[in-house]
Design a protein around this motif. Sequence first.
Motif, PDB file in Angstrom:
ATOM      1  N   ILE A  92       0.848  -1.193   0.000  1.00  0.00           N
ATOM      2  CA  ILE A  92       0.000   0.000   0.000  1.00  0.00           C
ATOM      3  C   ILE A  92       0.885   1.245   0.000  1.00  0.00           C
ATOM      4  O   ILE A  92       0.669   2.177  -0.767  1.00  0.00           O
ATOM      5  CB  ILE A  92      -0.946   0.012   1.219  1.00  0.00           C
ATOM      6  CG1 ILE A  92      -1.765  -1.292   1.295  1.00  0.00           C
ATOM      7  CG2 ILE A  92      -1.843   1.245   1.198  1.00  0.00           C
ATOM      8  CD1 ILE A  92      -2.670  -1.561   0.108  1.00  0.00           C
ATOM      9  N   VAL A  93       1.872   1.254   0.862  1.00  0.00           N
ATOM     10  CA  VAL A  93       2.861   2.332   0.956  1.00  0.00           C
ATOM     11  C   VAL A  93       4.214   1.662   1.125  1.00  0.00           C
ATOM     12  O   VAL A  93       4.360   0.762   1.959  1.00  0.00           O
ATOM     13  CB  VAL A  93       2.574   3.243   2.173  1.00  0.00           C
ATOM     14  CG1 VAL A  93       3.666   4.287   2.344  1.00  0.00           C
ATOM     15  CG2 VAL A  93       1.206   3.902   2.051  1.00  0.00           C
ATOM     16  N   THR A  94       5.199   2.066   0.346  1.00  0.00           N
ATOM     17  CA  THR A  94       6.516   1.439   0.456  1.00  0.00           C
ATOM     18  C   THR A  94       7.592   2.403  -0.021  1.00  0.00           C
ATOM     19  O   THR A  94       7.302   3.541  -0.385  1.00  0.00           O
ATOM     20  CB  THR A  94       6.561   0.097  -0.323  1.00  0.00           C
ATOM     21  OG1 THR A  94       7.738  -0.624   0.042  1.00  0.00           O
ATOM     22  CG2 THR A  94       6.478   0.284  -1.812  1.00  0.00           C
ATOM     23  N   ASN A  95       8.802   1.943   0.008  1.00  0.00           N
ATOM     24  CA  ASN A  95       9.926   2.682  -0.558  1.00  0.00           C
ATOM     25  C   ASN A  95      10.853   1.659  -1.194  1.00  0.00           C
ATOM     26  O   ASN A  95      10.771   0.464  -0.898  1.00  0.00           O
ATOM     27  CB  ASN A  95      10.629   3.524   0.520  1.00  0.00           C
ATOM     28  CG  ASN A  95      11.268   2.674   1.591  1.00  0.00           C
ATOM     29  OD1 ASN A  95      12.302   2.038   1.373  1.00  0.00           O
ATOM     30  ND2 ASN A  95      10.648   2.642   2.771  1.00  0.00           N
ATOM     31  N   GLU A  96      11.736   2.102  -2.070  1.00  0.00           N
ATOM     32  CA  GLU A  96      12.562   1.173  -2.834  1.00  0.00           C
ATOM     33  C   GLU A  96      13.551   0.380  -1.996  1.00  0.00           C
ATOM     34  O   GLU A  96      14.090  -0.625  -2.458  1.00  0.00           O
ATOM     35  CB  GLU A  96      13.284   1.919  -3.952  1.00  0.00           C
ATOM     36  CG  GLU A  96      12.311   2.399  -5.005  1.00  0.00           C
ATOM     37  CD  GLU A  96      12.969   2.721  -6.334  1.00  0.00           C
ATOM     38  OE1 GLU A  96      14.126   2.326  -6.536  1.00  0.00           O
ATOM     39  OE2 GLU A  96      12.291   3.344  -7.148  1.00  0.00           O
ATOM     40  N   LEU A  97      13.771   0.803  -0.756  1.00  0.00           N
ATOM     41  CA  LEU A  97      14.712   0.097   0.104  1.00  0.00           C
ATOM     42  C   LEU A  97      14.026  -0.878   1.063  1.00  0.00           C
ATOM     43  O   LEU A  97      14.675  -1.462   1.926  1.00  0.00           O
ATOM     44  CB  LEU A  97      15.581   1.093   0.875  1.00  0.00           C
ATOM     45  CG  LEU A  97      16.464   1.981  -0.011  1.00  0.00           C
ATOM     46  CD1 LEU A  97      17.212   3.000   0.832  1.00  0.00           C
ATOM     47  CD2 LEU A  97      17.424   1.154  -0.849  1.00  0.00           C
ATOM     48  N   ALA A  98      12.727  -1.050   0.898  1.00  0.00           N
ATOM     49  CA  ALA A  98      11.989  -2.065   1.665  1.00  0.00           C
ATOM     50  C   ALA A  98      12.023  -3.348   0.841  1.00  0.00           C
ATOM     51  O   ALA A  98      11.499  -3.389  -0.273  1.00  0.00           O
ATOM     52  CB  ALA A  98      10.564  -1.613   1.919  1.00  0.00           C
TER      53      ALA A  98
END
Length: 144
Positions: A92-98
């Motif tokens: 739903i919400v993330t970032n490329e380093l997750a």
Amino acid sequence: MSKTIEPFASVDVASHAAWLQTVPVADWPKMADPAWRGWEARFRPLATSLMVEFPGCAMSGLGLFLLQPGQRHPAHKDEQPPDWVTRVHVPIVTNELATATTDDGEIHMEVGVAYTFNTRATHAVYNGGATPRVHMVMDIRRIS
């Protein structure tokens, strides 16, 4: 042999992400409670829509999983009941380093994609980014 984590459907989560962004990040850990701000009623239709991909199965364990910046869960395998088929992750919400790491390598699960996730296989997750990661997660079980 299938991979531990595989994309299987495109999903529109823009309204879910927009709703989540209206909630102060400090309150996000409260989402472990399905009644919190009515999130379960808001996300259940999305989860139900994915069930067409799993005929003869039922959904169980719908949740929102939060991984804070810098948080990690070390390598492990999940115990699952005999009728368990797979876990579904919908970012739903993330970032490329997750990322998640499995025997197949490292993967970043992208917003707009639903993934099957074999949690019986060894896996670890890590949020190396500066922002929280939230996935809608559900388990799929065979109907007896």
